[in-house]
Design a protein around this motif. Structure first.
Motif, PDB file in Angstrom:
ATOM      1  N   ILE A  43       0.853  -1.188   0.000  1.00 52.17           N
ATOM      2  CA  ILE A  43       0.000   0.000   0.000  1.00 52.17           C
ATOM      3  C   ILE A  43       0.886   1.235   0.000  1.00 52.17           C
ATOM      4  CG2 ILE A  43      -1.817   1.251   1.214  1.00 52.17           C
ATOM      5  CD1 ILE A  43      -2.656  -1.389   2.474  1.00 52.17           C
ATOM      6  N   ALA A  44       0.757   2.044  -1.045  1.00 54.24           N
ATOM      7  CA  ALA A  44       1.546   3.269  -1.137  1.00 54.24           C
ATOM      8  C   ALA A  44       0.835   4.466  -0.515  1.00 54.24           C
ATOM      9  CB  ALA A  44       1.878   3.570  -2.603  1.00 54.24           C
ATOM     10  N   ASP A  45      -0.473   4.399  -0.388  1.00 54.82           N
ATOM     11  CA  ASP A  45      -1.246   5.521   0.152  1.00 54.82           C
ATOM     12  C   ASP A  45      -1.118   5.533   1.678  1.00 54.82           C
ATOM     13  OD1 ASP A  45      -3.081   7.449   0.848  1.00 54.82           O
ATOM     14  OD2 ASP A  45      -4.576   6.799  -0.623  1.00 54.82           O
ATOM     15  N   ARG A  46      -0.449   6.535   2.216  1.00 56.66           N
ATOM     16  CA  ARG A  46      -0.229   6.622   3.659  1.00 56.66           C
ATOM     17  C   ARG A  46      -1.531   6.850   4.428  1.00 56.66           C
ATOM     18  NH1 ARG A  46       4.293   4.049   4.653  1.00 56.66           N
ATOM     19  NH2 ARG A  46       5.893   4.615   3.130  1.00 56.66           N
ATOM     20  N   ARG A  47      -2.524   7.412   3.766  1.00 56.97           N
ATOM     21  CA  ARG A  47      -3.806   7.615   4.450  1.00 56.97           C
ATOM     22  C   ARG A  47      -4.461   6.283   4.799  1.00 56.97           C
ATOM     23  NH1 ARG A  47      -6.435  11.369  -0.033  1.00 56.97           N
ATOM     24  NH2 ARG A  47      -5.460   9.680  -1.251  1.00 56.97           N
ATOM     25  N   ILE A  48      -4.352   5.318   3.897  1.00 52.41           N
ATOM     26  CA  ILE A  48      -4.911   3.988   4.191  1.00 52.41           C
ATOM     27  C   ILE A  48      -4.166   3.342   5.357  1.00 52.41           C
ATOM     28  CG2 ILE A  48      -5.365   1.697   3.254  1.00 52.41           C
ATOM     29  CD1 ILE A  48      -7.095   3.883   2.050  1.00 52.41           C
ATOM     30  N   LEU A  49      -2.857   3.493   5.377  1.00 54.35           N
ATOM     31  CA  LEU A  49      -2.070   2.921   6.475  1.00 54.35           C
ATOM     32  C   LEU A  49      -2.439   3.564   7.802  1.00 54.35           C
ATOM     33  CD1 LEU A  49       1.437   2.642   4.756  1.00 54.35           C
ATOM     34  CD2 LEU A  49      -0.219   0.818   5.169  1.00 54.35           C
ATOM     35  N   ARG A  50      -2.689   4.873   7.810  1.00 57.06           N
ATOM     36  CA  ARG A  50      -3.079   5.535   9.052  1.00 57.06           C
ATOM     37  C   ARG A  50      -4.454   5.068   9.516  1.00 57.06           C
ATOM     38  NH1 ARG A  50      -0.633  10.187   6.693  1.00 57.06           N
ATOM     39  NH2 ARG A  50      -2.680  10.901   5.962  1.00 57.06           N
ATOM     40  N   LEU A  51      -5.356   4.839   8.573  1.00 62.33           N
ATOM     41  CA  LEU A  51      -6.676   4.330   8.960  1.00 62.33           C
ATOM     42  C   LEU A  51      -6.571   2.937   9.582  1.00 62.33           C
ATOM     43  CD1 LEU A  51      -8.880   5.452   5.927  1.00 62.33           C
ATOM     44  CD2 LEU A  51      -8.992   6.309   8.264  1.00 62.33           C
TER      45      LEU A  51
END
Length: 310
Positions: A43-51
């Motif tokens: 996963i490159a999207d950091r927003r998904i990782l934060r969620l």
């Protein structure tokens, strides 16, 4: 698919030893830091990782109190199986494939569904060495093999013959995904893996049905029958595999006994002769039908790059 892959792997490969592995409290000991690092590979999207990180730290409600833990993933949550598979893919799957290509002397098979894992080996030395290396590998990621539930047993095409030569009994059995796997023979004498419904699971289901029938015993008979038919039909849909018909018949008999016992407990004056009960129960309780094909047939169709004929 995992059950078919295990049966086909044992029958077609030169498997003589099976390591039935169990990870102690897997969902409660997942390391959040390692999990987020693994997810970062995909996963490159950091927003998904934060969620995902916020979801892991949300905790659970127990007895009206919010419990927050620094490790683990709540069992029963919708995303937990997905995260568990990602975690074990990097911790176990990739490492096992590397170990099999670099260190194994004979053939090795691996079948895993979430944290339920079975390994098959051609040589006992490979199995023992892998067991030691696996424990060390899991320890690096805060995981541990359950000492009482993890065991190595002789199981496979030649296990029965080899144990008979040494004066031992029949090959041991192991449970995987609700089925007890047994070394069996076809009518022509060819070896095959016999899969029977695990007795603890069948007893638990029967106990649940008895409790449910007692709670519904004063409802109209059609309503009881519809509820019971849905339960039995769902049970048969999963467990109705070839050579498991005997235990299915026993299960159906116990369901009928539980139902007539509940009906006879409606009142002290209740009378329910068996002949009358049969006329009531037969339309509602499904008969035993072995619907799935043999594991080899279904496995071959699913692994040849085309969908089964419908």
């Amino acid at each position: 698919m995992a059950l078919d892959a295990l049966a086909v792997g044992i029958e077609r490969k030169r498997v003589n030893w099976v390591l039935d592995a169990d990870i102690r409290g897997f969902f409660d000991t997942i390391n959040h830091e390692w999990l987020l690092r693994f997810l970062g590979h995909r996963i490159a999207d950091r927003r998904i990782l934060r969620l995902i990180q916020k979801w892991l730290r949300a905790g659970v409600i127990e007895d009206g109190k919010r419990m927050v833990q620094g490790t683990g993933s709540p069992q029963g949550a919708s995303i937990s199986p997905l995260l568990a598979n990602v975690y074990l893919h990097y911790v176990l799957d990739l490492w096992t494939n590397h170990w099999r290509r670099r260190r194994a002397r004979g053939e090795v098979i691996v079948v895993r569904l979430a944290d339920d894992i079975v390994f098959g080996f051609q040589y006992q030395s490979d199995a023992q060495r892998f067991w030691t290396d696996l424990a060390a590998r899991l320890g690096e990621f805060d995981l541990e093999l359950h000492p009482a539930k993890t065991r190595l047993l002789q199981f496979g095409t030649f296990a029965e013959k080899q144990r008979a030569e040494r004066g031992l009994g029949k090959p041991e059995t192991f449970d995987f995904l609700g089925f007890t796997h047994v070394c069996g023979r076809t009518r022509r004498g060819r070896y095959h893996v016999l899969r029977l419904t695990a007795k603890p699971r069948m007893r638990a289901m029967l106990q649940s049905i008895r409790v449910g029938l007692m709670r519904r015993r004063h409802l109209p008979l059609p309503e009881q029958g519809r509820w019971l038919r849905s339960i039995v039909r769902g049970y048969f849909a999963y467990h109705a595999v070839p050579k498991n018909g005997t235990r299915h018949c026993g299960f159906r008999v116990e369901v009928r006994r539980a139902w007539i016992r509940a009906l006879r407990r409606r009142s002290q004056r209740s009378r329910m002769p068996w002949i009358r009960f049969q006329r009531i129960a037969d339309p509602w309780i499904p008969t035993v039908r072995i619907l799935p094909p043999w594991p080899t047939q279904r496995f071959d169709v699913r692994t040849q790059g085309r969908s089964p004929v419908r």
